[in-house]
Design a protein around this motif. Structure first.
Motif, PDB file in Angstrom:
ATOM      1  N   GLY A  56      10.070  -2.442  -5.557  1.00  0.00           N
ATOM      2  CA  GLY A  56       9.663  -2.973  -6.722  1.00  0.00           C
ATOM      3  C   GLY A  56       8.438  -2.768  -7.249  1.00  0.00           C
ATOM      4  O   GLY A  56       8.231  -2.401  -8.435  1.00  0.00           O
ATOM      5  N   CYS A  57       7.342  -2.754  -6.420  1.00  0.00           N
ATOM      6  CA  CYS A  57       6.111  -2.607  -6.827  1.00  0.00           C
ATOM      7  C   CYS A  57       5.769  -1.116  -7.166  1.00  0.00           C
ATOM      8  O   CYS A  57       5.328  -0.788  -8.274  1.00  0.00           O
ATOM      9  N   PHE A  58       6.220  -0.308  -6.320  1.00  0.00           N
ATOM     10  CA  PHE A  58       6.167   1.093  -6.587  1.00  0.00           C
ATOM     11  C   PHE A  58       6.764   1.786  -7.570  1.00  0.00           C
ATOM     12  O   PHE A  58       6.097   2.280  -8.631  1.00  0.00           O
ATOM     13  N   THR A  59       8.065   1.219  -7.795  1.00  0.00           N
ATOM     14  CA  THR A  59       8.739   1.426  -9.157  1.00  0.00           C
ATOM     15  C   THR A  59       8.144   1.061 -10.525  1.00  0.00           C
ATOM     16  O   THR A  59       8.057   1.984 -11.320  1.00  0.00           O
ATOM     17  N   MET A  60       7.767  -0.016 -10.438  1.00  0.00           N
ATOM     18  CA  MET A  60       6.854  -0.590 -11.564  1.00  0.00           C
ATOM     19  C   MET A  60       5.620   0.031 -11.908  1.00  0.00           C
ATOM     20  O   MET A  60       5.270   0.719 -12.950  1.00  0.00           O
ATOM     21  N   LYS A  61       4.942   0.575 -11.024  1.00  0.00           N
ATOM     22  CA  LYS A  61       3.592   1.427 -10.977  1.00  0.00           C
ATOM     23  C   LYS A  61       3.921   2.515 -11.313  1.00  0.00           C
ATOM     24  O   LYS A  61       3.095   3.401 -12.239  1.00  0.00           O
ATOM     25  N   LEU A  62       4.927   3.373 -10.797  1.00  0.00           N
ATOM     26  CA  LEU A  62       5.087   4.684 -11.490  1.00  0.00           C
ATOM     27  C   LEU A  62       5.792   4.686 -12.715  1.00  0.00           C
ATOM     28  O   LEU A  62       5.347   5.503 -13.651  1.00  0.00           O
ATOM     29  N   ALA A 117       0.560   5.528  -3.463  1.00  0.00           N
ATOM     30  CA  ALA A 117      -0.832   5.427  -2.832  1.00  0.00           C
ATOM     31  C   ALA A 117      -1.420   4.256  -3.677  1.00  0.00           C
ATOM     32  O   ALA A 117      -2.383   3.631  -2.870  1.00  0.00           O
ATOM     33  N   THR A 118      -0.905   4.144  -4.745  1.00  0.00           N
ATOM     34  CA  THR A 118      -1.959   3.246  -5.555  1.00  0.00           C
ATOM     35  C   THR A 118      -1.282   1.892  -6.085  1.00  0.00           C
ATOM     36  O   THR A 118      -1.743   0.990  -6.513  1.00  0.00           O
ATOM     37  N   CYS A 119      -0.035   1.609  -5.709  1.00  0.00           N
ATOM     38  CA  CYS A 119       0.688   0.317  -5.977  1.00  0.00           C
ATOM     39  C   CYS A 119       0.094  -0.599  -4.938  1.00  0.00           C
ATOM     40  O   CYS A 119      -0.147  -0.448  -3.816  1.00  0.00           O
ATOM     41  N   PRO A 120       0.092  -1.921  -5.408  1.00  0.00           N
ATOM     42  CA  PRO A 120      -0.847  -3.002  -4.611  1.00  0.00           C
ATOM     43  C   PRO A 120       0.047  -3.108  -3.392  1.00  0.00           C
ATOM     44  O   PRO A 120      -0.558  -3.408  -2.264  1.00  0.00           O
ATOM     45  N   VAL A 121       1.306  -2.981  -3.326  1.00  0.00           N
ATOM     46  CA  VAL A 121       1.948  -3.459  -1.896  1.00  0.00           C
ATOM     47  C   VAL A 121       1.628  -2.275  -1.055  1.00  0.00           C
ATOM     48  O   VAL A 121       1.597  -2.666   0.127  1.00  0.00           O
ATOM     49  N   SER A 122       1.784  -1.129  -1.300  1.00  0.00           N
ATOM     50  CA  SER A 122       1.370   0.114  -0.388  1.00  0.00           C
ATOM     51  C   SER A 122      -0.120  -0.364   0.052  1.00  0.00           C
ATOM     52  O   SER A 122      -0.150  -0.012   1.358  1.00  0.00           O
ATOM     53  N   GLY A 123      -0.941  -0.739  -0.843  1.00  0.00           N
ATOM     54  CA  GLY A 123      -2.387  -1.064  -0.416  1.00  0.00           C
ATOM     55  C   GLY A 123      -2.382  -2.066   0.729  1.00  0.00           C
ATOM     56  O   GLY A 123      -3.291  -1.924   1.517  1.00  0.00           O
ATOM     57  N   ALA A 124      -1.447  -2.828   0.663  1.00  0.00           N
ATOM     58  CA  ALA A 124      -1.485  -3.959   1.547  1.00  0.00           C
ATOM     59  C   ALA A 124      -0.955  -3.747   2.939  1.00  0.00           C
ATOM     60  O   ALA A 124      -1.088  -4.293   3.850  1.00  0.00           O
ATOM     61  N   PHE A 125      -0.143  -2.531   3.247  1.00  0.00           N
ATOM     62  CA  PHE A 125       0.647  -2.212   4.299  1.00  0.00           C
ATOM     63  C   PHE A 125      -0.284  -1.533   5.264  1.00  0.00           C
ATOM     64  O   PHE A 125      -1.214  -0.427   4.748  1.00  0.00           O
ATOM     65  N   ASN A 126      -0.272  -1.564   6.610  1.00  0.00           N
ATOM     66  CA  ASN A 126      -1.009  -0.913   7.336  1.00  0.00           C
ATOM     67  C   ASN A 126      -0.251  -0.361   8.242  1.00  0.00           C
ATOM     68  O   ASN A 126      -0.295  -0.496   9.530  1.00  0.00           O
ATOM     69  N   PHE A 127       0.592   0.355   7.773  1.00  0.00           N
ATOM     70  CA  PHE A 127       1.401   1.321   8.604  1.00  0.00           C
ATOM     71  C   PHE A 127       1.893   2.394   7.574  1.00  0.00           C
ATOM     72  O   PHE A 127       1.568   2.617   6.620  1.00  0.00           O
ATOM     73  N   GLU A 128       2.822   3.654   8.318  1.00  0.00           N
ATOM     74  CA  GLU A 128       3.061   4.702   7.688  1.00  0.00           C
ATOM     75  C   GLU A 128       4.086   4.482   6.348  1.00  0.00           C
ATOM     76  O   GLU A 128       4.860   3.596   6.381  1.00  0.00           O
ATOM     77  N   ILE A 129       3.619   5.193   5.266  1.00  0.00           N
ATOM     78  CA  ILE A 129       4.554   5.081   4.137  1.00  0.00           C
ATOM     79  C   ILE A 129       5.125   6.454   3.902  1.00  0.00           C
ATOM     80  O   ILE A 129       4.111   7.665   3.781  1.00  0.00           O
TER      81      ILE A 129
END
Length: 137
Positions: A56-62, A117-129
């Protein structure tokens, strides 16, 4: 902005069960259990909720980035698969199918990667995306 959710758990890890409630009540005492997390039980689980949040976060950011760049977004459809391996979340794989008017493949791929790379949820994750983006135009 702050968002809030509550988890309640009763009993042991294998025999117990719990429920999740969000402030918006979209989740309202939604059940979760050992079976819904590690087997095929009814209910949700933390990894499923992380997948939904990331997609959801990535899709809205894009969508925001594409709109601000002057492109017309017809549809962005993203799935996220969260991998739990040996008790640790190791990966979120985003799979995107997009219909965007007037954009070329190189620009689309660049903007999709920047949004990942810039969606807030991606930034919160500490694992590979991993991002697999497909333009359907």
């Amino acid at each position: 902005m702050k968002r809030k959710a509550q988890a309640v758990w009763n009993g042991s890890i294998k025999e117990g069960n719990g429920h999740l409630t969000t402030a918006s009540t979209v989740l309202n005492q939604t059940q979760y259990s050992f079976k819904s997390r590690f087997e095929d039980g009814i209910g949700t689980n933390p990894e499923e909720l992380l997948a939904a949040a990331h997609a959801g976060c990535f899709t809205m950011k894009l969508s925001l980035d594409l709109t601000q760049a002057g492109y017309e977004v017809t549809e962005l459809r993203t799935s996220s698969t969260i991998t739990l391996l040996e008790g640790k979340i190791t990966l979120s794989e985003l799979n995107l199918e997009a219909s965007v008017a007037g954009i070329d493949e190189a620009t689309f791929q660049k903007m999709a990667k920047e949004a990942e790379a810039t969606c807030p949820v991606s930034g919160a994750f500490n694992f590979e995306i991993v991002l697999n983006a497909h333009l359907k135009n």
